[in-house]
Design a protein around this motif. Structure first.
Motif, short mmCIF file in Angstrom:
data_model
loop_
_atom_site.label_atom_id
_atom_site.label_comp_id
_atom_site.label_asym_id
_atom_site.label_seq_id
_atom_site.Cartn_x
_atom_site.Cartn_y
_atom_site.Cartn_z
N UNK A 248 0.83 -1.21 0.00
CA UNK A 248 0.00 0.00 0.00
C UNK A 248 0.86 1.26 0.00
N UNK A 249 1.97 1.24 0.74
CA UNK A 249 2.85 2.40 0.77
C UNK A 249 3.44 2.67 -0.62
N UNK A 250 3.83 1.59 -1.32
CA UNK A 250 4.37 1.76 -2.67
C UNK A 250 3.30 2.26 -3.64
N UNK A 318 -6.67 -11.42 -1.66
CA UNK A 318 -7.52 -11.08 -2.80
C UNK A 318 -7.95 -9.61 -2.76
N UNK A 319 -8.26 -9.11 -1.57
CA UNK A 319 -8.62 -7.69 -1.44
C UNK A 319 -7.41 -6.80 -1.74
N UNK A 320 -6.23 -7.25 -1.35
CA UNK A 320 -5.01 -6.50 -1.67
C UNK A 320 -4.79 -6.45 -3.18
N UNK A 324 -4.73 -3.14 -5.63
CA UNK A 324 -3.64 -2.86 -6.58
C UNK A 324 -4.19 -2.57 -7.97
N UNK A 325 -5.16 -3.37 -8.40
CA UNK A 325 -5.75 -3.14 -9.73
C UNK A 325 -6.57 -1.85 -9.75
N UNK A 326 -7.24 -1.53 -8.65
CA UNK A 326 -7.96 -0.26 -8.60
C UNK A 326 -7.02 0.93 -8.62
N UNK A 327 -5.85 0.77 -7.99
CA UNK A 327 -4.85 1.85 -8.05
C UNK A 327 -4.39 2.08 -9.48
N UNK A 328 -4.23 1.00 -10.25
CA UNK A 328 -3.86 1.15 -11.66
C UNK A 328 -4.99 1.81 -12.45
N UNK A 329 -6.23 1.41 -12.17
CA UNK A 329 -7.36 2.04 -12.85
C UNK A 329 -7.39 3.55 -12.58
N UNK A 386 -14.58 -12.52 -6.27
CA UNK A 386 -15.43 -11.71 -7.16
C UNK A 386 -14.96 -10.26 -7.18
N UNK A 387 -14.54 -9.73 -6.03
CA UNK A 387 -13.99 -8.37 -5.97
C UNK A 387 -12.77 -8.24 -6.88
#
Length: 407
Positions: A248-250, A318-320, A324-329, A386-387
């Motif tokens: 998360x910090x990165x 899985x939530x992590x 990560x994918x939401x951060x890319x979005x 699913x998330x």
């Protein structure tokens, strides 16, 4: 020199003991090292940004390691000059019962801690320079001061009274002073390595992503050793918490650039795996480390207290991955300067606001759908999967849309 004369005047004009003056010198060391020194180290890059000379320095032929040392020592030389005077007062006016070797070790300890704090401040400043803003640099400077100064003041007040105590680390018993000295040396090495690798990133020097991963392993081994009766499941849980926190910090301090990821994929498809790996950001390394701890945990003999780890860690992983994918979005969709704020808002809503709104008994099923970590069952694992799949679908759509708009 002024602080030395002030300490002597304080002793002559008051009825204080030598120990009180020694404590005054220790406080002066903290203020000079962690106050002026940390501020000077952080401002060494921020001032270059304000004077618009940082880009010229980045184009010079100097390598990252000597440039990092030049920034670190050149900017903090005056602070070290005053702090060593203060430390001399603190050590020489200590109680006579303190052995000479112990005073020498305390001196080395103070230097190591001060150097680690200043290297950490320089790292924060380089991260802010990578984001291209001076306000971020000032914010990182204040963050470094808020993190370092209270810790050093607490260190000075507690270490002097607990030097004779013993510390256990993985069952090995040693004195508190030796353990603090080894910890300070380790922290100094890690902070200097972080400053060096941050300088390499600022100079656009390609490097293998071993530094962030190694730091995660070192932090896991160090923290887990301080826990009594350490077991493998507990070690894996500590490793997962450390790795996920560093991920998360990165994510917060790195910019998500679609052209960079396209170049990375192109290098991988052409077979140039060396260039592809060197182009990786920091967060995939600690995400892989978190996944490794999660996969190895089910093969352990879990006790009754730690049975929940088998169900909760895969859900958290899985939530992590989803985050990560939401951060890319978010990074691919909004402006670079707004991406961090939007991602923080997303984290606040996903991890705090929605669970608080749905915390009642009547809304328990909705809570599990929004935050499956509250349910230790296969249902929670399926919902978390699913998330992650939904985030992957959104990321695919964003990449296709941005690619279509670019062409």
């Amino acid at each position: 020199m002024v602080i030395l004369l002030a300490a002597l005047a304080f002793y002559v004009l008051s009825d204080s003991s030598l120990e009180a003056v020694s404590n005054l010198g220790a406080v002066g060391f903290v203020l000079m090292t962690a106050g002026i020194g940390v501020g000077a180290a952080a401002n060494s890059v921020t001032d270059e940004l304000l004077e618009q000379t940082w880009d010229q320095q980045r184009l010079c032929a100097m390598q990252p390691w000597p440039m990092a040392w030049g920034k670190l020592l050149g900017s903090t030389l005056f602070a070290w000059y005053g702090s060593l005077f203060c430390w001399a007062i603190a050590v020489t006016l200590e109680p006579a019962s303190m052995p000479l070797l112990q005073s020498a070790l305390l001196t080395v300890l103070g230097i190591l801690v001060g150097l680690a704090a200043q290297a950490l401040a320089l790292t924060f400043s380089l991260v802010a320079a990578e984001h291209g803003g001076t306000r971020q640099g000032r914010a990182f400077t204040w963050l470094a001061l808020l993190l370092v100064v209270p810790w050093l003041l607490g260190f000075i007040s507690t270490s002097s009274s607990r030097l004779d105590e013993s510390v256990q680390w993985y069952g090995l018993t040693t004195s508190a002073l030796k353990f603090l000295l080894a910890s300070a040396a380790l922290a100094c090495i890690c902070a200097l390595t972080a400053a060096w690798r941050s300088m390499a990133r600022a100079l656009l020097v390609r490097q293998w992503p071993w530094g962030w991963l190694t730091l995660g392993l070192i932090a896991t081994i160090y923290i887990a050793g301080l826990m009594p009766d350490i077991t493998w499941p507990l070690f894996a849980a500590v490793g997962f918490v450390v790795a996920s926190s560093m991920t998360y910090l990165a994510l917060l301090q790195e910019r998500a650039s679609l052209p960079t990821w396209k170049r990375l994929v192109a290098d991988a498809r052409s077979g140039d795996w060396s260039a592809a790996i060197q182009s990786l950001p920091l967060w995939p390394t600690t995400l892989t480390l978190a996944a490794l701890f999660t996969l190895l945990l089910p093969w352990s003999d879990l006790g009754s207290v730690l049975d929940f780890l088998q169900a909760s860690l895969p859900v958290l992983l899985l939530l992590l991955m989803r985050d990560c994918m939401m951060a890319l979005c978010i990074g691919f969709s909004v402006r670079a300067r707004s991406a961090t704020a939007v991602f923080l808002l997303y984290m606040l809503v996903a991890w705090l606001l929605l669970p608080l709104i749905l915390s009642g008994e009547a809304t328990r099923p909705a809570l599990v759908l929004v935050m499956p970590v509250y349910e230790n069952s296969w249902t929670a694992l399926i919902v978390a999967l699913a998330h992650a799949l939904l985030a992957a679908f959104l990321l695919t759509k964003v990449v296709r849309l941005k690619t279509r708009l670019a062409t």
